[in-house]
Design a protein around this motif. Structure first.
Motif, PDB file in Angstrom:
ATOM      1  N   ARG A  77      28.476  33.693  35.182  1.00  0.00           N
ATOM      2  CA  ARG A  77      29.887  33.504  35.527  1.00  0.00           C
ATOM      3  C   ARG A  77      30.779  34.422  34.701  1.00  0.00           C
ATOM      4  O   ARG A  77      30.597  34.544  33.495  1.00  0.00           O
ATOM      5  CB  ARG A  77      30.316  32.064  35.277  1.00  0.00           C
ATOM      6  CG  ARG A  77      29.647  31.077  36.221  1.00  0.00           C
ATOM      7  CD  ARG A  77      30.273  29.728  36.058  1.00  0.00           C
ATOM      8  NE  ARG A  77      31.672  29.802  36.426  1.00  0.00           N
ATOM      9  CZ  ARG A  77      32.206  29.175  37.465  1.00  0.00           C
ATOM     10  NH1 ARG A  77      31.445  28.427  38.207  1.00  0.00           N
ATOM     11  NH2 ARG A  77      33.484  29.273  37.727  1.00  0.00           N
ATOM     12  N   MET A  78      31.743  35.014  35.361  1.00  0.00           N
ATOM     13  CA  MET A  78      32.760  35.800  34.677  1.00  0.00           C
ATOM     14  C   MET A  78      33.659  34.835  33.913  1.00  0.00           C
ATOM     15  O   MET A  78      34.124  33.839  34.487  1.00  0.00           O
ATOM     16  CB  MET A  78      33.587  36.578  35.717  1.00  0.00           C
ATOM     17  CG  MET A  78      34.726  37.394  35.156  1.00  0.00           C
ATOM     18  SD  MET A  78      35.751  38.115  36.485  1.00  0.00           S
ATOM     19  CE  MET A  78      35.259  39.815  36.387  1.00  0.00           C
ATOM     20  N   ALA A  83      38.526  36.959  34.518  1.00  0.00           N
ATOM     21  CA  ALA A  83      38.857  36.738  35.930  1.00  0.00           C
ATOM     22  C   ALA A  83      40.373  36.789  36.145  1.00  0.00           C
ATOM     23  O   ALA A  83      40.846  37.434  37.086  1.00  0.00           O
ATOM     24  CB  ALA A  83      38.285  35.406  36.404  1.00  0.00           C
ATOM     25  N   ARG A  87      42.258  39.568  38.448  1.00  0.00           N
ATOM     26  CA  ARG A  87      43.091  39.128  39.578  1.00  0.00           C
ATOM     27  C   ARG A  87      44.469  39.777  39.486  1.00  0.00           C
ATOM     28  O   ARG A  87      45.040  40.199  40.493  1.00  0.00           O
ATOM     29  CB  ARG A  87      43.207  37.610  39.600  1.00  0.00           C
ATOM     30  CG  ARG A  87      41.985  36.929  40.146  1.00  0.00           C
ATOM     31  CD  ARG A  87      42.187  35.423  40.319  1.00  0.00           C
ATOM     32  NE  ARG A  87      40.926  34.808  40.621  1.00  0.00           N
ATOM     33  CZ  ARG A  87      40.170  34.163  39.724  1.00  0.00           C
ATOM     34  NH1 ARG A  87      40.576  34.019  38.478  1.00  0.00           N
ATOM     35  NH2 ARG A  87      39.018  33.647  40.079  1.00  0.00           N
ATOM     36  N   ASP A 159      32.233  38.252  41.385  1.00  0.00           N
ATOM     37  CA  ASP A 159      32.428  37.653  40.069  1.00  0.00           C
ATOM     38  C   ASP A 159      33.742  36.882  39.990  1.00  0.00           C
ATOM     39  O   ASP A 159      33.801  35.812  39.379  1.00  0.00           O
ATOM     40  CB  ASP A 159      32.398  38.726  38.971  1.00  0.00           C
ATOM     41  CG  ASP A 159      30.991  39.191  38.644  1.00  0.00           C
ATOM     42  OD1 ASP A 159      30.025  38.569  39.128  1.00  0.00           O
ATOM     43  OD2 ASP A 159      30.851  40.174  37.901  1.00  0.00           O
ATOM     44  N   LEU A 160      34.789  37.403  40.614  1.00  0.00           N
ATOM     45  CA  LEU A 160      36.076  36.692  40.620  1.00  0.00           C
ATOM     46  C   LEU A 160      35.977  35.356  41.346  1.00  0.00           C
ATOM     47  O   LEU A 160      36.599  34.383  40.958  1.00  0.00           O
ATOM     48  CB  LEU A 160      37.172  37.552  41.261  1.00  0.00           C
ATOM     49  CG  LEU A 160      37.633  38.768  40.470  1.00  0.00           C
ATOM     50  CD1 LEU A 160      38.579  39.621  41.312  1.00  0.00           C
ATOM     51  CD2 LEU A 160      38.288  38.351  39.174  1.00  0.00           C
TER      52      LEU A 160
END
Length: 162
Positions: A77-78, A83, A87, A159-160
């Motif tokens: 997990r990012m 994240a 974004r 990943d996001l």
């Protein structure tokens, strides 16, 4: 995920990250040392840098992403902070590319050669943005035609979402 697979991904991400950072450095050096001095008008140089700065930013962000992703490829997990940052980059980069295009229009190059260079640089910046934030465009040349039409989700976007 097996240890061998994780190590292979970490090596691949290191290569991708360093490659993007090297590309940004090369673009900046070539523009500053070789291209800009050949332009006859100041507006040509201003247009080039309007197109180039967003590309350089996207390349540096991409390099940082791949290098950072080496740490979470093992965990799956990012991290939330990364994240949130990416974004924000997704929105800001689109704005920078639009602003860069505005700069290209305002400082429209005088010579046809400069116009072609500037438009090619700006277009490459857009393609890099699309490759990282919209749909994957980068594949080995040998399978590019058969794979690009599959409209795969870029790893950064995966990943996001993770």
């Amino acid at each position: 995920m097996s240890v061998e697979r994780r190590l292979a991904l970490r090596r691949k991400y290191l290569s991708l990250g360093l490659g993007e950072l090297a590309a940004a450095l090369v673009f900046a050096i070539v523009a500053a040392a070789f291209v800009t001095p050949r332009f006859s008008a100041d507006s040509d140089a201003a247009a080039l840098w309007s197109a180039l700065i967003p590309l350089l930013i996207v390349l540096v962000q991409a390099g940082a992403y791949w290098l950072a992703a080496r740490s979470w490829v093992e965990h799956g997990r990012m991290p939330a902070g990364w994240a949130s940052t990416y974004r924000m980059f997704r929105v800001a980069d689109a704005g920078m590319l639009a602003t860069g295009l505005l700069g290209v229009i305002v400082w429209w190059p005088e010579s046809v050669g400069a116009r072609l260079v500037v438009l090619a640089v700006w277009t490459f910046g857009v393609l890099e943005y699309v490759n990282y934030f919209v749909v994957r465009l980068a594949y080995p040349i040998s399978r590019w035609l058969t794979t690009v039409g599959q409209w795969r989700t870029p790893q950064l976007v995966q990943d996001l979402r993770g």
